[in-house]
Design a protein around this motif. Structure first.
Motif, PDB file in Angstrom:
ATOM      1  N   THR A 118      -0.403  -1.881  -5.190  1.00  0.00           N
ATOM      2  CA  THR A 118       0.038  -3.249  -5.455  1.00  0.00           C
ATOM      3  C   THR A 118       1.553  -3.405  -5.396  1.00  0.00           C
ATOM      4  OG1 THR A 118       0.055  -2.869  -7.852  1.00  0.00           O
ATOM      5  CG2 THR A 118      -1.974  -3.758  -6.883  1.00  0.00           C
ATOM      6  N   GLN A 119       2.263  -2.307  -5.399  1.00  0.00           N
ATOM      7  CA  GLN A 119       3.723  -2.348  -5.318  1.00  0.00           C
ATOM      8  C   GLN A 119       4.182  -2.418  -3.863  1.00  0.00           C
ATOM      9  OE1 GLN A 119       5.682   1.071  -7.100  1.00  0.00           O
ATOM     10  NE2 GLN A 119       6.732  -0.350  -8.466  1.00  0.00           N
ATOM     11  N   THR A 120       3.589  -1.587  -3.009  1.00  0.00           N
ATOM     12  CA  THR A 120       3.998  -1.527  -1.605  1.00  0.00           C
ATOM     13  C   THR A 120       3.102  -2.366  -0.694  1.00  0.00           C
ATOM     14  OG1 THR A 120       2.589   0.383  -1.098  1.00  0.00           O
ATOM     15  CG2 THR A 120       4.838   0.829  -1.917  1.00  0.00           C
ATOM     16  N   HIS A 121       1.947  -2.774  -1.205  1.00  0.00           N
ATOM     17  CA  HIS A 121       0.929  -3.507  -0.436  1.00  0.00           C
ATOM     18  C   HIS A 121       0.428  -2.688   0.741  1.00  0.00           C
ATOM     19  CE1 HIS A 121       1.309  -7.643  -2.311  1.00  0.00           C
ATOM     20  NE2 HIS A 121       2.072  -6.834  -3.012  1.00  0.00           N
ATOM     21  N   GLU A 122       0.359  -1.390   0.552  1.00  0.00           N
ATOM     22  CA  GLU A 122      -0.148  -0.490   1.577  1.00  0.00           C
ATOM     23  C   GLU A 122      -1.381   0.233   1.068  1.00  0.00           C
ATOM     24  OE1 GLU A 122       3.021   2.111   2.672  1.00  0.00           O
ATOM     25  OE2 GLU A 122       4.171   0.510   3.634  1.00  0.00           O
ATOM     26  N   VAL A 123      -2.222   0.645   2.002  1.00  0.00           N
ATOM     27  CA  VAL A 123      -3.402   1.433   1.679  1.00  0.00           C
ATOM     28  C   VAL A 123      -3.012   2.901   1.685  1.00  0.00           C
ATOM     29  CG1 VAL A 123      -5.706   2.110   2.465  1.00  0.00           C
ATOM     30  CG2 VAL A 123      -4.973  -0.286   2.633  1.00  0.00           C
ATOM     31  N   GLU A 124      -3.458   3.618   0.664  1.00  0.00           N
ATOM     32  CA  GLU A 124      -3.200   5.053   0.571  1.00  0.00           C
ATOM     33  C   GLU A 124      -4.522   5.805   0.745  1.00  0.00           C
ATOM     34  OE1 GLU A 124      -1.226   6.045  -3.065  1.00  0.00           O
ATOM     35  OE2 GLU A 124       0.396   4.619  -2.719  1.00  0.00           O
ATOM     36  N   GLU A 125      -4.493   6.844   1.529  1.00  0.00           N
ATOM     37  CA  GLU A 125      -5.654   7.709   1.671  1.00  0.00           C
ATOM     38  C   GLU A 125      -5.526   8.791   0.615  1.00  0.00           C
ATOM     39  OE1 GLU A 125      -7.759  10.539   4.983  1.00  0.00           O
ATOM     40  OE2 GLU A 125      -6.530   8.864   5.657  1.00  0.00           O
ATOM     41  N   GLY A 126      -6.393   8.726  -0.382  1.00  0.00           N
ATOM     42  CA  GLY A 126      -6.232   9.598  -1.543  1.00  0.00           C
ATOM     43  C   GLY A 126      -5.248   8.954  -2.506  1.00  0.00           C
ATOM     44  N   THR A 162     -13.499  10.895   1.419  1.00  0.00           N
ATOM     45  CA  THR A 162     -12.153  10.354   1.290  1.00  0.00           C
ATOM     46  C   THR A 162     -12.211   9.033   0.548  1.00  0.00           C
ATOM     47  OG1 THR A 162     -11.501  11.373   3.365  1.00  0.00           O
ATOM     48  CG2 THR A 162     -10.134   9.578   2.579  1.00  0.00           C
ATOM     49  N   GLU A 163     -11.287   8.837  -0.368  1.00  0.00           N
ATOM     50  CA  GLU A 163     -11.185   7.581  -1.099  1.00  0.00           C
ATOM     51  C   GLU A 163      -9.884   6.906  -0.703  1.00  0.00           C
ATOM     52  OE1 GLU A 163     -11.430   9.109  -5.100  1.00  0.00           O
ATOM     53  OE2 GLU A 163     -13.535   8.540  -5.204  1.00  0.00           O
ATOM     54  N   PHE A 164      -9.916   5.577  -0.711  1.00  0.00           N
ATOM     55  CA  PHE A 164      -8.748   4.791  -0.336  1.00  0.00           C
ATOM     56  C   PHE A 164      -8.345   3.907  -1.512  1.00  0.00           C
ATOM     57  CE2 PHE A 164     -11.028   5.880   3.474  1.00  0.00           C
ATOM     58  CZ  PHE A 164     -10.017   6.287   4.327  1.00  0.00           C
TER      59      PHE A 164
END
Length: 58
Positions: free
Chosen positions: A9-17, A3-5
């Motif tokens: 930069t727009q939402t300041h959230e981490v996305e899995e994939g 899995t890559e994270f």
């Protein structure tokens, strides 16, 4: 496949994939924690490069 994270930069959230457009993502990172620190890591690296540039100029 591992899995890559990504840090968005727009939402300041981490996305899995990779779910968002590449233009707003930093990564990939191997862990959620590394992605969450993406802006801090980038800031620290930029400061280090700036110090090295200054030292190179004398």
């Amino acid at each position: 496949m591992a899995t890559e994270f990504y840090f968005n930069t727009q939402t300041h959230e981490v996305e899995e994939g990779r779910h968002s457009d590449w233009s707003v993502l930093m990564g990939p990172y191997p862990t959620r924690e590394a992605a969450a620190q993406a802006l801090q890591t980038a800031h620290e690296r930029t400061e280090a490069w700036d110090r090295q540039d200054e030292a190179d100029r004398g």
